[in-house]
Design an enzyme around this catalytic site. Sequence first.
Site, PDB file in Angstrom:
ATOM      1  N   GLY A 354      -9.422  25.800 -11.750  1.00  0.00           N
ATOM      2  CA  GLY A 354      -8.059  25.496 -11.356  1.00  0.00           C
ATOM      3  C   GLY A 354      -7.065  26.624 -11.362  1.00  0.00           C
ATOM      4  N   CYS A 473     -16.262  36.400  -6.137  1.00  0.00           N
ATOM      5  CA  CYS A 473     -16.089  37.396  -7.192  1.00  0.00           C
ATOM      6  C   CYS A 473     -17.382  38.196  -7.303  1.00  0.00           C
ATOM      7  CB  CYS A 473     -15.743  36.733  -8.519  1.00  0.00           C
ATOM      8  SG  CYS A 473     -15.176  37.940  -9.743  1.00  0.00           S
TER       9      CYS A 473
END
Length: 541
Positions: A354, A473
């Site tokens: 989140g 990432c």
Amino acid sequence: MSDSGRSGSGQGRSSRGGQRGSGAGGQGGGGASRRNAQGRERNRGPQRAFTESAPSQRTRRADPARLVAFEVLRAVAAEDAYANLVLPARIRQHGLDRRDAGFATELSYGALRSQGTYDAILARCVDRPLDKLDPAVLDALRIGVHQLLAMRVPAHAALDQTVGLARAVIGAGPSALINAVLRKVAARSLDEWLDELVAGEPDETKVASVRYAHPEWIVRALRQSLVAHGRPVGEINDLLEADNAAPVVNLVALPGLGSLDEALENGAVPGELVEGSALSSGGDLGRLESVRSGTTRVQDVGSQLVARALAAASLDAGRAENAGLGENAADADTAATGEDTAGEAWLDLCAGPGGKAALLGALANERGATLLANEPAPHRAKLVSQALSAVPSDVWTVRTGDGREVGAERPAAFDRVLVDVPCSGLGALRRRPESRWRRTPKDLADLGPLQRDLLNSALAAVRPGGVVAYVTCSPHPAETTAVVSDVLRKRDDLELLDAGSVLDAVSLGGSLGAGHEKTAQLWPHVHSTDAMFLALIRRKS
């Protein structure tokens, strides 16, 4: 997922000695310490002194900070836990103050980060294969090695306290083995051990693997990644070294909702890359009211930049001209005024836990847009709701479901879509110290189909003229440029925006130099961020 930086980082090398009141701290035996070129204490030869106490008189208690580090290593090894999630809870459980928490963090992260190199050293000092050792004994040895070779802990204190820890939590028998092995380790400095381990080795990858504590396949993968994104392969050692540096904690104040004032009053400094960011030396950030309320969050600057880039990208070629930004290619990819985004629908397709959703929600709130945050795992969907709780509830909704189905269920329904796909995490090795030893090359192959399916779902969910931000990432081309090019090659209704130009537009310096062939790649050794990849794909009107 690429959200990272959820716990405080360790302080650098610590000078903490033994447990307070135990008499283990300070220099023993009057030996003068010596330092090598890297500033590490050597205390070798005749000067190196250890406790001369009889075994029955040695420390039998577990120093709380070292006990925390041991418990973290045990949870990682035995429960497949994540250090950055376990460590804060253990620090609170044992009531560590800021100084001891910093020591425990550096000891935990350092021992995990350098595990491969430390195991190679231990293999020279143990009379049996390491896999024949009790796993708890091996973790205690790793903790001892890190103190001896990479922290400013006096050798006698490192030995005495590690043996005391072993006696308290493992048993008297193993403590004797630990004492004997660590004395052998202490006979050389880290540089001397590294020189011995790589002596005569012609393979540069194997040498780098030992010296920088990365599995060989990751060294090769990162070297390939540099080349794929247009950077010199000679930067590989700088990149590996950056992975081993204790990361600075990055903070973000949610736009229009949060403030950095409290963090700055408690030692943080303003960030230099992106608006509303700050850098903290660590400590218990949970004591800050702004962090507890969720209006200030821990989030890597790379994650902040890619979220802001999606919010700033122009939705179609006409919008940029209407916004008065001209027809220059760099300008035409950035627009982002409140007028442009009013009434838009945004989607975060892979939202857990989140962090980016919270930032997007705050930006949507400022600009009159709404956000749907999707997360397939119920427990992570709950974390997304918690992260978004600081944003007005009429702005956002959380959906629990498979992101691969959203495109079919809600075709052409969104103006902006973030698809931050599950990936190998090779770009966040400095923040996830255990991950380099868990990942395998098979992960890259296994994740590829899922990444392509999620990107295709995002492209189906975005309206004509809308923009999808594909984010990982990881810098590895198998997860970045290969995925994007495969998807674009099969369709003629898509175009790449200049992601580097958009990142420059949302950064404070305006010249990140992250773009390559219209995609963008951030790097730990260049930008001091996680190695975030960004591609901005516009669906043609």
